[in-house]
Design a protein around this motif. Structure first.
Motif, short mmCIF file in Angstrom:
data_model
loop_
_atom_site.label_atom_id
_atom_site.label_comp_id
_atom_site.label_asym_id
_atom_site.label_seq_id
_atom_site.Cartn_x
_atom_site.Cartn_y
_atom_site.Cartn_z
N ASP A 1 34.05 36.44 36.55
CA ASP A 1 33.27 37.52 37.25
C ASP A 1 34.03 37.44 38.60
O ASP A 1 34.04 38.58 39.38
CB ASP A 1 31.90 36.75 37.45
N GLY A 2 34.87 36.40 39.07
CA GLY A 2 35.59 36.42 40.26
C GLY A 2 36.84 37.40 40.13
O GLY A 2 37.03 38.23 41.04
N ASP B 1 43.81 32.85 41.48
CA ASP B 1 45.20 32.43 40.74
C ASP B 1 45.51 33.45 39.53
O ASP B 1 46.66 33.87 39.33
CB ASP B 1 45.15 31.13 40.16
N ILE B 2 44.33 34.15 38.98
CA ILE B 2 44.64 34.76 37.68
C ILE B 2 45.33 36.03 38.26
O ILE B 2 46.15 36.97 38.10
CB ILE B 2 43.46 34.93 37.06
N ALA B 3 44.50 36.59 39.57
CA ALA B 3 45.08 37.96 40.12
C ALA B 3 46.47 37.80 40.49
O ALA B 3 47.26 39.02 40.38
CB ALA B 3 44.12 38.10 41.45
N ALA B 4 46.79 36.71 41.02
CA ALA B 4 48.27 36.32 41.44
C ALA B 4 49.16 36.50 40.38
O ALA B 4 50.16 37.30 40.37
CB ALA B 4 48.51 35.16 42.19
N TRP C 1 37.34 40.49 42.35
CA TRP C 1 38.38 40.75 43.13
C TRP C 1 39.15 42.32 43.05
O TRP C 1 39.50 42.98 43.74
CB TRP C 1 39.54 39.80 42.59
N LEU C 2 39.24 42.77 41.57
CA LEU C 2 39.83 44.01 41.27
C LEU C 2 38.70 45.08 41.97
O LEU C 2 39.47 46.11 42.54
CB LEU C 2 39.48 44.30 39.80
N ARG C 3 37.49 44.73 41.80
CA ARG C 3 36.39 45.97 42.32
C ARG C 3 36.35 46.09 43.92
O ARG C 3 36.76 47.25 44.59
CB ARG C 3 35.08 45.56 42.19
#
Length: 353
Positions: free
Chosen positions: A286-287, A255-258, A291-293
């Protein structure tokens, strides 16, 4: 190494995770636990002008009601209010303690009701150590004669008054029910808003048919409710100078990434922290790092806004195309699958109605 650092309201943050105003930030111990778990910043519960005024009126009634009584009845007099236990004093003490207890920005939330109250309390919050002030302009125009423009003008006027009264950054928290959210956001941006928070969750009274009374309450948000906020984050990205905070439906790192992909500077969480506790911050952080990595991003800045409306030539056409695509997908899964909605190109060719 993945860089989660970002900037919000001109303040450097170690990551884009912000604990929004809620009971999760009510108390020094809770604030310290959030900071220890890795939160980037946090917003304290709102200071409500009505609460302060109500206590002041109560104390005034106690003292004025007995000021002409005889001396022989002095043992029955109420104690004069000391001012040490009032709502304002308690709130300012909490702010001071939290600001000194953690090394992350502590934002004060203010819900005023009068022009003088907004500025007076904003100054007190800034003097008490608030890194920034979030204006929670809770306006429900129950009077049918109140126009939408009147409500919008109030938001701008409150911002301008507070902006002139304090030197710390000021954000405005908006509700989702404006006829032209983008235009209001642009007005607030021009009026000096350092940040725009999307969206406030207003109290929605209901009717209990068994008890025959009006009930009140606020339901915790779910990820499905984030679509509206994400739509406006994507539209406003790079169209306003102000920082953009998203504060609906943040349950896990995706949800943060979106929100970041749509263009948000930070993602605020309330429901997840109330459900899972302050340690959930580590899960989210950490999630997001994983996700970025996994997708080859080295920083939050690199991926921010890559799926915003600014990535397409015609954002309006983009929105219409998404709408038609959604209708098509729905039609494919219903008994009405024989209906063939028009293609986006066909819509473009139609004359405006």
């Amino acid at each position: 190494m993945t860089d989660l650092s970002t900037t919000y309201l001109g303040l450097p943050l170690r990551n884009p995770l912000v604990a929004s105003s809620s009971p999760a930030t009510l108390g020094v111990d809770r604030v310290r636990a959030l900071a220890d778990s890795g939160i980037g910043a946090l917003v304290l519960p709102s200071l409500f002008e009505e609460q302060v005024t109500r206590e002041q009126l109560r104390d005034l009634a106690l003292t004025e009601g007995t000021e002409d009584a005889g001396g022989e009845a002095s043992s029955y007099f109420p104690s004069a209010p000391s001012g040490d236990d009032g709502a304002l004093t308690r709130h300012l003490r909490l702010l001071e303690q939290c600001a000194s207890a953690v090394d992350v920005p502590v934002v004060a939330s203010l819900n005023g009701s009068t022009a003088g109250g907004w500025t007076r309390f904003a100054r007190r919050l800034a003097d008490a150590g608030a890194a920034a002030i979030e204006l929670n302009v809770y306006v429900v125009p129950g009077d049918p004669s109140t126009s939408g423009r009147d409500v919008e003008d109030l938001h701008v006027e409150v911002l301008q008054a507070v902006r002139e009264a304090v030197d710390v950054p000021v954000a405005v928290k908006l509700g989702p029910w404006f006829s032209a959210t983008g235009e209001l956001a642009a007005r607030l941006d021009r009026a000096g808003a350092d940040g725009i928070v999307l969206f406030n969750r207003f109290l929605q009274p209901d009717v209990d048919p068994e008890a025959l009374r009006v009930t009140t309450g606020i339901d915790l948000s779910s990820p499905s409710e984030a679509r509206l906020a994400r739509t406006w984050v994507a539209i406003l990205h790079h169209r306003v100078r102000a920082s953009i905070a998203a504060t609906t439906g943040v349950e896990d790192s995706s949800d943060i990434a979106a929100y970041l992909l749509a263009g948000a500077d930070v993602a605020m969480s309330t429901a997840a922290l109330l459900r899972h506790g302050p340690e959930h911050v580590e899960v989210l952080r950490d999630g997001l790092t994983a996700w970025l990595r996994d997708r080859g991003y080295v920083s939050v800045e690199e991926m921010r806004g890559s799926v915003s409306a600014q990535t397409v030539r015609d954002p309006d056409a983009f929105e219409r195309a998404n709408y038609v695509a959604a209708l098509r997908r729905h039609a494919d899964h219903t008994t009405a699958a024989h209906w063939d909605p028009p293609s986006p190109s066909a819509i473009e060719e139609q004359e405006p109605i």
